[in-house]
Design an enzyme around this catalytic site. Structure first.
Site, PDB file in Angstrom:
ATOM      1  N   HIS A  92      76.393  29.800  35.210  1.00  0.00           N
ATOM      2  CA  HIS A  92      76.318  30.850  36.193  1.00  0.00           C
ATOM      3  C   HIS A  92      75.834  30.672  37.355  1.00  0.00           C
ATOM      4  O   HIS A  92      75.793  31.321  38.272  1.00  0.00           O
ATOM      5  CB  HIS A  92      75.597  32.166  35.529  1.00  0.00           C
ATOM      6  CG  HIS A  92      75.879  33.303  36.056  1.00  0.00           C
ATOM      7  ND1 HIS A  92      74.713  34.177  36.904  1.00  0.00           N
ATOM      8  CD2 HIS A  92      76.927  34.068  36.328  1.00  0.00           C
ATOM      9  CE1 HIS A  92      75.221  35.195  37.317  1.00  0.00           C
ATOM     10  NE2 HIS A  92      76.535  35.413  37.248  1.00  0.00           N
ATOM     11  N   LYS A 131      75.088  28.898  41.201  1.00  0.00           N
ATOM     12  CA  LYS A 131      75.701  28.735  42.341  1.00  0.00           C
ATOM     13  C   LYS A 131      74.753  27.966  43.470  1.00  0.00           C
ATOM     14  O   LYS A 131      74.114  28.157  44.090  1.00  0.00           O
ATOM     15  CB  LYS A 131      75.879  30.246  43.301  1.00  0.00           C
ATOM     16  CG  LYS A 131      76.759  31.177  42.462  1.00  0.00           C
ATOM     17  CD  LYS A 131      76.223  31.947  41.529  1.00  0.00           C
ATOM     18  CE  LYS A 131      77.131  33.207  40.961  1.00  0.00           C
ATOM     19  NZ  LYS A 131      76.242  33.832  39.894  1.00  0.00           N
ATOM     20  N   ASP A 137      75.355  16.339  51.815  1.00  0.00           N
ATOM     21  CA  ASP A 137      74.988  15.221  52.510  1.00  0.00           C
ATOM     22  C   ASP A 137      73.324  14.808  51.626  1.00  0.00           C
ATOM     23  O   ASP A 137      72.574  14.126  52.191  1.00  0.00           O
ATOM     24  CB  ASP A 137      74.587  15.156  53.820  1.00  0.00           C
ATOM     25  CG  ASP A 137      76.028  15.102  54.542  1.00  0.00           C
ATOM     26  OD1 ASP A 137      76.898  14.789  53.850  1.00  0.00           O
ATOM     27  OD2 ASP A 137      76.286  15.538  55.848  1.00  0.00           O
ATOM     28  N   HIS A 143      75.135  42.887  44.785  1.00  0.00           N
ATOM     29  CA  HIS A 143      74.928  41.683  43.792  1.00  0.00           C
ATOM     30  C   HIS A 143      73.940  40.800  43.800  1.00  0.00           C
ATOM     31  O   HIS A 143      73.556  40.022  43.230  1.00  0.00           O
ATOM     32  CB  HIS A 143      76.301  40.926  43.932  1.00  0.00           C
ATOM     33  CG  HIS A 143      76.723  40.122  42.963  1.00  0.00           C
ATOM     34  ND1 HIS A 143      76.498  38.566  43.084  1.00  0.00           N
ATOM     35  CD2 HIS A 143      76.812  40.139  41.792  1.00  0.00           C
ATOM     36  CE1 HIS A 143      77.000  38.047  42.065  1.00  0.00           C
ATOM     37  NE2 HIS A 143      77.506  38.817  41.116  1.00  0.00           N
ATOM     38  N   LYS A 201      70.054  39.558  43.369  1.00  0.00           N
ATOM     39  CA  LYS A 201      69.224  39.122  42.460  1.00  0.00           C
ATOM     40  C   LYS A 201      67.888  38.787  42.775  1.00  0.00           C
ATOM     41  O   LYS A 201      67.734  37.343  43.017  1.00  0.00           O
ATOM     42  CB  LYS A 201      69.787  38.236  41.330  1.00  0.00           C
ATOM     43  CG  LYS A 201      71.052  38.496  40.829  1.00  0.00           C
ATOM     44  CD  LYS A 201      72.111  37.406  41.391  1.00  0.00           C
ATOM     45  CE  LYS A 201      73.354  37.295  40.845  1.00  0.00           C
ATOM     46  NZ  LYS A 201      74.101  38.167  39.968  1.00  0.00           N
ATOM     47  N   ASP A 208      53.708  42.206  44.501  1.00  0.00           N
ATOM     48  CA  ASP A 208      52.404  42.207  45.171  1.00  0.00           C
ATOM     49  C   ASP A 208      52.392  41.593  46.397  1.00  0.00           C
ATOM     50  O   ASP A 208      51.228  41.176  46.900  1.00  0.00           O
ATOM     51  CB  ASP A 208      51.471  41.598  44.157  1.00  0.00           C
ATOM     52  CG  ASP A 208      50.962  42.673  43.088  1.00  0.00           C
ATOM     53  OD1 ASP A 208      51.509  43.724  43.234  1.00  0.00           O
ATOM     54  OD2 ASP A 208      50.204  41.963  42.103  1.00  0.00           O
TER      55      ASP A 208
END
Length: 301
Positions: A92, A94, A99, A259, A261, A266
């Site tokens: 999952h 990404k 380079d 979408h 996450k 604190d």
């Protein structure tokens, strides 16, 4: 990301859960094909389920003929794609490394209908990119051997002060994002701010969040007004009554599908990446986040 691909001079390493051959996907493919003709080495890792339409198309063979290296994570048979268990043990993550010097990491997939979504994706430079490259290589080298890759789950090399790449691996003792999140929530004194498209926590996470709220910590959760899967809405709302009774504040993001996450606790720690607050991310998927105690990173997230 396609704009940054144009800047590649030597290598492109792309790891994606979702890659769809639509208007956005074709734009990426066009750039990649052009960079290969310019002598850039391109390696691509795609999840078989997340990129199923790509996997089933003629595109992979065309790319291979051009010299582009491509691998699919945890391949399955066509008759298994509709089985819900096919969603277990997926890649999952990404990641895009250009380079070996510039990294991109977060929650954005390569699909046209995701272009308008509210998401969080990061461009990073420095030593942490080396760790991203190493992590990519581990997945690359284990495809076809084991979906339970042994991975170094946390880098000791910061790219800015106290910042690390952290992975979650479906293997005992290697669910580091989950463990770090739980541990930081338990120590929270002032606030816990979470954004997630899929809020389906396990017993432990839900318990530590409610306990934090009950001891006076300001716990806020942002979820989309409507998720991209209708059953997700019903599943997450089953938690709302107990969450609200404990003092957790829940906000629905209305403009578009949310979408992102992220977690900020604190004002001293933050994390963002591919990790959802659901059992697939907790237990079954390969995930990757950037976590930091750096003030600028926290403010940005």
């Amino acid at each position: 990301n396609s704009l940054y691909l144009e800047q590649a001079k030597k290598t492109i390493d792309l790891e994606q859960y979702i890659f769809t051959v639509d208007t956005i996907g074709r734009k990426f493919i066009e750039v990649i094909e052009r960079k290969v003709r310019e002598g850039v080495q391109v390696r691509i890792i795609l999840d078989t389920v997340g990129s199923w339409s790509f996997y089933q198309s003629l595109v992979p063979n065309l790319l291979l003929k051009l010299g582009i290296q491509i691998k699919f994570f945890n391949e399955i048979s066509p008759w298994r794609i509709t089985n819900f268990t096919s969603n277990f043990f997926r890649d999952h993550r990404k990641i895009l490394v250009i380079d070996g010097a510039v990294g991109h990491i977060g929650g954005v997939g390569i699909q046209a209908n995701m272009a308008a979504w509210r998401d969080t994706h990061m461009r990073v430079e420095g030593d942490v990119v080396t760790q991203m490259e190493m992590s990519f290589n581990i997945i690359w080298n284990t495809i076809g051997k084991s979906i339970f890759a042994r991975m170094k789950t946390r880098t000791a090399i910061p790219f800015i002060k106290n910042t690390s790449m952290v992975t979650n691996v479906p293997r005992s003792g290697q669910r580091l994002i989950y463990a770090e999140l739980i541990g930081t929530i338990r120590k929270a004194q002032k606030y816990i701010y979470l954004t997630t498209p899929y809020f389906i926590p396990d017993i432990k996470l839900f318990r530590v969040l409610r306990l934090a709220a009950k001891r006076g910590v300001d716990v806020r959760l942002i979820v989309p007004q409507f998720a991209d899967h209708f059953f997700i809405d019903h599943a997450r709302e089953s938690y709302f009554t107990l969450a609200l009774k404990a003092g957790i504040k829940i906000y629905r993001y209305k403009p578009v599908m949310m979408h992102a996450k992220t977690a900020v606790i604190d004002g001293t720690w933050a994390t963002a990446g591919s990790f959802n607050l659901d059992s697939l991310s907790f237990l079954f998927n390969h995930e990757v986040n950037i976590s930091s105690t750096d003030a600028h990173f926290i403010e940005t997230i």
